[in-house]
Design a protein around this motif. Structure first.
Motif, mmCIF file in Angstrom:
data_model
loop_
_atom_site.group_PDB
_atom_site.id
_atom_site.type_symbol
_atom_site.label_atom_id
_atom_site.label_comp_id
_atom_site.label_asym_id
_atom_site.label_seq_id
_atom_site.Cartn_x
_atom_site.Cartn_y
_atom_site.Cartn_z
ATOM 1 N N TYR A 27 -7.189 10.291 -11.860
ATOM 2 C CA TYR A 27 -7.188 9.015 -11.844
ATOM 3 C C TYR A 27 -5.586 8.213 -10.582
ATOM 4 O O TYR A 27 -5.980 7.903 -10.033
ATOM 5 C CB TYR A 27 -5.703 8.043 -13.462
ATOM 6 C CG TYR A 27 -5.742 6.960 -13.339
ATOM 7 C CD1 TYR A 27 -6.883 5.512 -12.685
ATOM 8 C CD2 TYR A 27 -4.722 6.409 -13.090
ATOM 9 C CE1 TYR A 27 -6.758 4.757 -12.561
ATOM 10 C CE2 TYR A 27 -4.334 4.937 -12.574
ATOM 11 C CZ TYR A 27 -5.340 4.209 -12.138
ATOM 12 O OH TYR A 27 -4.801 2.913 -12.388
ATOM 13 N N GLN A 51 -7.818 0.789 8.026
ATOM 14 C CA GLN A 51 -7.944 -1.356 7.605
ATOM 15 C C GLN A 51 -7.740 -1.847 8.709
ATOM 16 O O GLN A 51 -7.152 -1.072 9.704
ATOM 17 C CB GLN A 51 -6.612 -1.604 6.645
ATOM 18 C CG GLN A 51 -5.771 -1.273 7.227
ATOM 19 C CD GLN A 51 -4.237 -2.540 6.642
ATOM 20 O OE1 GLN A 51 -4.140 -2.747 5.048
ATOM 21 N NE2 GLN A 51 -3.086 -2.168 6.390
ATOM 22 N N ILE A 74 1.028 -1.590 -0.201
ATOM 23 C CA ILE A 74 0.045 0.137 0.139
ATOM 24 C C ILE A 74 1.090 1.140 -0.279
ATOM 25 O O ILE A 74 0.679 1.931 -0.902
ATOM 26 C CB ILE A 74 -1.004 -0.074 1.331
ATOM 27 C CG1 ILE A 74 -2.094 -1.422 1.393
ATOM 28 C CG2 ILE A 74 -1.696 1.420 1.531
ATOM 29 C CD1 ILE A 74 -3.066 -1.569 1.983
ATOM 30 N N ALA A 85 -6.934 9.325 -7.492
ATOM 31 C CA ALA A 85 -8.119 8.606 -6.840
ATOM 32 C C ALA A 85 -6.854 7.118 -6.593
ATOM 33 O O ALA A 85 -7.571 6.558 -5.491
ATOM 34 C CB ALA A 85 -9.444 8.335 -8.318
ATOM 35 N N VAL A 86 -6.493 6.935 -6.942
ATOM 36 C CA VAL A 86 -5.647 5.453 -7.077
ATOM 37 C C VAL A 86 -4.952 5.650 -4.789
ATOM 38 O O VAL A 86 -4.417 5.638 -4.527
ATOM 39 C CB VAL A 86 -4.445 5.469 -7.711
ATOM 40 C CG1 VAL A 86 -3.261 3.966 -7.208
ATOM 41 C CG2 VAL A 86 -5.039 4.512 -9.286
ATOM 42 N N THR A 87 -4.489 7.148 -5.502
ATOM 43 C CA THR A 87 -3.463 7.900 -4.088
ATOM 44 C C THR A 87 -4.093 7.605 -2.887
ATOM 45 O O THR A 87 -4.154 6.902 -1.824
ATOM 46 C CB THR A 87 -2.383 8.995 -4.482
ATOM 47 O OG1 THR A 87 -1.448 8.545 -5.460
ATOM 48 C CG2 THR A 87 -2.147 8.973 -3.200
ATOM 49 N N LEU A 88 -5.485 8.286 -3.201
ATOM 50 C CA LEU A 88 -6.216 8.456 -2.131
ATOM 51 C C LEU A 88 -6.702 7.384 -1.649
ATOM 52 O O LEU A 88 -7.328 6.944 -0.365
ATOM 53 C CB LEU A 88 -7.671 9.377 -2.568
ATOM 54 C CG LEU A 88 -6.902 11.164 -2.252
ATOM 55 C CD1 LEU A 88 -8.196 11.868 -2.920
ATOM 56 C CD2 LEU A 88 -6.764 11.490 -0.807
ATOM 57 N N THR A 89 -7.325 5.768 -2.157
ATOM 58 C CA THR A 89 -7.812 5.031 -1.762
ATOM 59 C C THR A 89 -6.964 3.918 -1.242
ATOM 60 O O THR A 89 -6.992 3.618 -0.547
ATOM 61 C CB THR A 89 -7.827 4.272 -3.301
ATOM 62 O OG1 THR A 89 -9.143 4.908 -3.867
ATOM 63 C CG2 THR A 89 -8.796 2.517 -3.059
ATOM 64 N N ALA A 90 -5.589 4.020 -1.496
ATOM 65 C CA ALA A 90 -4.228 3.772 -0.416
ATOM 66 C C ALA A 90 -4.350 4.079 0.233
ATOM 67 O O ALA A 90 -4.074 3.745 1.451
ATOM 68 C CB ALA A 90 -3.405 3.680 -1.836
ATOM 69 N N PHE A 113 -6.785 6.135 2.628
ATOM 70 C CA PHE A 113 -7.570 5.831 3.229
ATOM 71 C C PHE A 113 -7.406 4.063 3.591
ATOM 72 O O PHE A 113 -7.820 3.769 4.315
ATOM 73 C CB PHE A 113 -9.317 6.210 2.709
ATOM 74 C CG PHE A 113 -9.083 6.746 2.080
ATOM 75 C CD1 PHE A 113 -8.895 8.508 3.840
ATOM 76 C CD2 PHE A 113 -10.170 7.868 1.188
ATOM 77 C CE1 PHE A 113 -9.359 9.819 3.241
ATOM 78 C CE2 PHE A 113 -9.467 8.987 1.312
ATOM 79 C CZ PHE A 113 -9.349 10.085 2.488
ATOM 80 N N THR A 114 -6.709 3.597 2.309
ATOM 81 C CA THR A 114 -6.712 2.243 3.542
ATOM 82 C C THR A 114 -5.418 1.735 3.688
ATOM 83 O O THR A 114 -5.959 1.038 5.027
ATOM 84 C CB THR A 114 -6.407 0.962 1.411
ATOM 85 O OG1 THR A 114 -7.301 1.321 1.055
ATOM 86 C CG2 THR A 114 -6.167 -0.045 1.931
#
Length: 85
Positions: free
Chosen positions: A67, A82, A6, A70-75, A77-78
């Protein structure tokens, strides 16, 4: 997911954001970035000046910013939310 994977995604996403932002700035300032491999591959500006580089009048690099963000923010937040493995 593993924590290191991540973090790796966050780093790559950040690099992508920086690169796409640079290309977007170059597009709107009507400049072509310098090409260091010009003798091997021809004109680097040919791709950036192509009609396919701006669908609906929007540069593809702007889509890249969205794009990669979105990938960076998702990572991020994960990583933050988590459950402990």
């Amino acid at each position: 997911m593993k924590k290191y994977f991540i973090i790796f995604l966050i780093i790559l996403g950040s690099i992508g954001i920086i690169d796409a932002t640079y290309l977007t700035i170059e597009h709107f300032s009507n400049q072509i970035p310098p090409c260091t491999v010009n003798q091997l591959f021809g004109d680097c500006g040919k791709v950036l000046k192509s009609t396919y580089a701006t669908p609906f009048g929007i540069p593809l690099s702007l889509f890249g910013i969205i794009y990669y963000s979105a990938v960076t923010l998702t990572a991020v937040f994960t990583l933050l939310y988590q459950k402990k493995l």
